[in-house]
Write a protein that holds these residues in place. Sequence first.
Motif, PDB file in Angstrom:
ATOM      1  N   ILE A   1      -4.197  31.290  45.402  1.00 41.09           N
ATOM      2  CA  ILE A   1      -4.119  31.325  43.940  1.00 41.09           C
ATOM      3  C   ILE A   1      -3.479  30.043  43.414  1.00 41.09           C
ATOM      4  O   ILE A   1      -3.910  29.481  42.394  1.00 41.09           O
ATOM      5  CB  ILE A   1      -3.320  32.559  43.471  1.00 41.09           C
ATOM      6  N   ALA A   2      -2.461  29.543  44.117  1.00 43.31           N
ATOM      7  CA  ALA A   2      -1.810  28.293  43.706  1.00 43.31           C
ATOM      8  C   ALA A   2      -2.808  27.133  43.709  1.00 43.31           C
ATOM      9  O   ALA A   2      -2.854  26.320  42.773  1.00 43.31           O
ATOM     10  CB  ALA A   2      -0.636  27.983  44.629  1.00 43.31           C
ATOM     11  N   ASP A   3      -3.624  27.056  44.759  1.00 44.52           N
ATOM     12  CA  ASP A   3      -4.640  25.997  44.830  1.00 44.52           C
ATOM     13  C   ASP A   3      -5.632  26.118  43.673  1.00 44.52           C
ATOM     14  O   ASP A   3      -6.053  25.106  43.086  1.00 44.52           O
ATOM     15  CB  ASP A   3      -5.396  26.078  46.165  1.00 44.52           C
ATOM     16  N   LEU A   4      -5.988  27.342  43.316  1.00 48.26           N
ATOM     17  CA  LEU A   4      -6.938  27.553  42.228  1.00 48.26           C
ATOM     18  C   LEU A   4      -6.343  27.153  40.880  1.00 48.26           C
ATOM     19  O   LEU A   4      -7.041  26.614  40.015  1.00 48.26           O
ATOM     20  CB  LEU A   4      -7.380  29.016  42.207  1.00 48.26           C
ATOM     21  N   ILE A   5      -5.046  27.400  40.702  1.00 53.43           N
ATOM     22  CA  ILE A   5      -4.386  26.985  39.460  1.00 53.43           C
ATOM     23  C   ILE A   5      -4.434  25.462  39.316  1.00 53.43           C
ATOM     24  O   ILE A   5      -4.719  24.937  38.236  1.00 53.43           O
ATOM     25  CB  ILE A   5      -2.936  27.504  39.429  1.00 53.43           C
ATOM     26  N   VAL A   6      -4.188  24.765  40.408  1.00 57.52           N
ATOM     27  CA  VAL A   6      -4.262  23.299  40.372  1.00 57.52           C
ATOM     28  C   VAL A   6      -5.691  22.843  40.078  1.00 57.52           C
ATOM     29  O   VAL A   6      -5.909  21.910  39.288  1.00 57.52           O
ATOM     30  CB  VAL A   6      -3.753  22.702  41.705  1.00 57.52           C
ATOM     31  N   GLN A   7      -6.676  23.503  40.685  1.00 55.62           N
ATOM     32  CA  GLN A   7      -8.077  23.155  40.411  1.00 55.62           C
ATOM     33  C   GLN A   7      -8.419  23.357  38.937  1.00 55.62           C
ATOM     34  O   GLN A   7      -9.127  22.535  38.331  1.00 55.62           O
ATOM     35  CB  GLN A   7      -9.011  24.003  41.269  1.00 55.62           C
ATOM     36  N   MET A   8      -7.923  24.438  38.341  1.00 56.66           N
ATOM     37  CA  MET A   8      -8.194  24.684  36.925  1.00 56.66           C
ATOM     38  C   MET A   8      -7.556  23.609  36.055  1.00 56.66           C
ATOM     39  O   MET A   8      -8.166  23.126  35.093  1.00 56.66           O
ATOM     40  CB  MET A   8      -7.694  26.081  36.531  1.00 56.66           C
TER      41      MET A   8
ATOM     42  N   ASP B   1      -6.928  20.555  37.013  1.00 54.88           N
ATOM     43  CA  ASP B   1      -7.686  19.325  37.261  1.00 54.88           C
ATOM     44  C   ASP B   1      -9.040  19.331  36.551  1.00 54.88           C
ATOM     45  O   ASP B   1      -9.610  18.272  36.288  1.00 54.88           O
ATOM     46  CB  ASP B   1      -7.884  19.114  38.767  1.00 54.88           C
ATOM     47  N   SER B   2      -9.549  20.526  36.231  1.00 49.59           N
ATOM     48  CA  SER B   2     -10.830  20.615  35.525  1.00 49.59           C
ATOM     49  C   SER B   2     -10.674  20.422  34.019  1.00 49.59           C
ATOM     50  O   SER B   2     -11.658  20.417  33.289  1.00 49.59           O
ATOM     51  CB  SER B   2     -11.488  21.974  35.802  1.00 49.59           C
ATOM     52  N   GLY B   3      -9.424  20.278  33.552  1.00 50.45           N
ATOM     53  CA  GLY B   3      -9.213  19.991  32.133  1.00 50.45           C
ATOM     54  C   GLY B   3      -8.401  21.024  31.376  1.00 50.45           C
ATOM     55  O   GLY B   3      -8.128  20.854  30.188  1.00 50.45           O
ATOM     56  N   LEU B   4      -8.014  22.118  32.041  1.00 50.53           N
ATOM     57  CA  LEU B   4      -7.222  23.140  31.374  1.00 50.53           C
ATOM     58  C   LEU B   4      -5.754  22.741  31.294  1.00 50.53           C
ATOM     59  O   LEU B   4      -5.226  22.067  32.185  1.00 50.53           O
ATOM     60  CB  LEU B   4      -7.317  24.460  32.140  1.00 50.53           C
ATOM     61  N   SER B   5      -5.096  23.186  30.246  1.00 48.45           N
ATOM     62  CA  SER B   5      -3.643  23.104  30.143  1.00 48.45           C
ATOM     63  C   SER B   5      -3.116  24.525  30.314  1.00 48.45           C
ATOM     64  O   SER B   5      -3.714  25.475  29.811  1.00 48.45           O
ATOM     65  CB  SER B   5      -3.241  22.526  28.787  1.00 48.45           C
ATOM     66  N   ILE B   6      -2.003  24.691  31.018  1.00 51.30           N
ATOM     67  CA  ILE B   6      -1.592  26.019  31.479  1.00 51.30           C
ATOM     68  C   ILE B   6      -0.121  26.274  31.173  1.00 51.30           C
ATOM     69  O   ILE B   6       0.736  25.413  31.408  1.00 51.30           O
ATOM     70  CB  ILE B   6      -1.842  26.157  32.996  1.00 51.30           C
TER      71      ILE B   6
ATOM     72  N   ALA C   1       6.375  28.173  41.062  1.00 55.54           N
ATOM     73  CA  ALA C   1       6.140  27.762  39.678  1.00 55.54           C
ATOM     74  C   ALA C   1       6.557  26.311  39.447  1.00 55.54           C
ATOM     75  O   ALA C   1       5.833  25.532  38.817  1.00 55.54           O
ATOM     76  CB  ALA C   1       6.901  28.684  38.737  1.00 55.54           C
ATOM     77  N   LEU C   2       7.718  25.942  39.952  1.00 57.24           N
ATOM     78  CA  LEU C   2       8.211  24.581  39.742  1.00 57.24           C
ATOM     79  C   LEU C   2       7.444  23.563  40.581  1.00 57.24           C
ATOM     80  O   LEU C   2       7.311  22.405  40.197  1.00 57.24           O
ATOM     81  CB  LEU C   2       9.712  24.511  40.044  1.00 57.24           C
ATOM     82  N   THR C   3       6.935  24.000  41.725  1.00 53.53           N
ATOM     83  CA  THR C   3       6.115  23.109  42.552  1.00 53.53           C
ATOM     84  C   THR C   3       4.781  22.803  41.880  1.00 53.53           C
ATOM     85  O   THR C   3       4.281  21.674  41.946  1.00 53.53           O
ATOM     86  CB  THR C   3       5.879  23.747  43.937  1.00 53.53           C
ATOM     87  N   LEU C   4       4.209  23.799  41.206  1.00 55.23           N
ATOM     88  CA  LEU C   4       2.901  23.624  40.568  1.00 55.23           C
ATOM     89  C   LEU C   4       2.970  22.893  39.234  1.00 55.23           C
ATOM     90  O   LEU C   4       2.013  22.240  38.832  1.00 55.23           O
ATOM     91  CB  LEU C   4       2.256  24.999  40.320  1.00 55.23           C
ATOM     92  N   SER C   5       4.102  23.013  38.540  1.00 56.59           N
ATOM     93  CA  SER C   5       4.163  22.609  37.135  1.00 56.59           C
ATOM     94  C   SER C   5       4.711  21.197  36.945  1.00 56.59           C
ATOM     95  O   SER C   5       5.315  20.606  37.838  1.00 56.59           O
ATOM     96  CB  SER C   5       5.019  23.603  36.348  1.00 56.59           C
TER      97      SER C   5
END
Length: 235
Positions: free
Chosen positions: A174-181, A183-188, A198-202
Motif C-alpha cells: 500500500i505504501a508503494d501504491l501511495i507513492v505511485q499515486m 508520482d502520477s500527479g496526485l496531492s495527498i 507516514a513520516l517516511t512517505l510524506s
Amino acid sequence: MLLEVRDMHLHYGKVEAVKGVSLELREGQIITLIGANGAGKSSILRAISGLQRPSSGEIRYRDKRVDRVAPDKIVDMGIVHVPEGRRLFKLMTVRENLRMGAYLNKDGSEIAEGMEKVFDLFPILREKQNQQSGRLSGGQQQMVAMGRALMARPKVLLLDEPSLGLAPKLIDEIADLIVQMRDSGLSIVLVEQNANLALTLSDHGYVMETGSIALHGPSKDLLADPEVARAYLGA
C-alpha cells in the motif's frame, strides 16, 4: 497554495474536537497528520471533504472557500476522501464498487478509461473484478477503496488509515501504491497511525495532540526529532 486550512475549529455538540488547526498542501505533496486516537485527525479530513462543517475558520481549495460546500460538489471540484474502514459495498463486485466512484461522470468512455487506469495501478483488481468485494482480503479491499476514489479523477486524495489492520507485507505494498499515486500527479493528505510509515512517505508532517497541532515541519526532521521518536515512533 492547492489546499489550505486556516484556524479551523470543529465541535461535536459541546465537545471541541479540532482547536484552531492550520495546515497547507502544495501541488505534488504528501502531508501527514499523526497523533494518538482522538487527536482530531479524522475530523480534519471529514471537514475538508464536507462531511462535517467547521464551527469556525476557513478551508480553501485553489484559493476558493469550500467549508460551506456540499460533499458531492467538493468531489466534483477534485477532493476525494478514502475513509477509515474502507466503507465498501460488500455485496457488490469490485467492478461495481469502482463504478460507484464515477457516479458524477456521465461520459462512458472516460469511465472506461478510468477503470483501465485503476486496473493498471492495482492489477489484482482486474483479476478480481467480478468477485464480491466483501470476499477480498483486507489489503485488496483497501485497493478497491483507493481505486474507487481514483475513479472520481481527484486532484487531492484524503487517505484515512490506509494501513489499518493489514499485515506488514501488505502495508509495504500500500505504501508503494501511495507513492505511485503521488508520482502520477496526485496531492495527498495522509492520516496514519503508523507514524514511522507516514513520516517516511510524506514531505511535511503535523503532530496532533487533543485537537491541536503540537509540532510540524519537514517529515525528515520530525523523524529525527527525539521527542517525536519517543512519543510516536516507539524509540
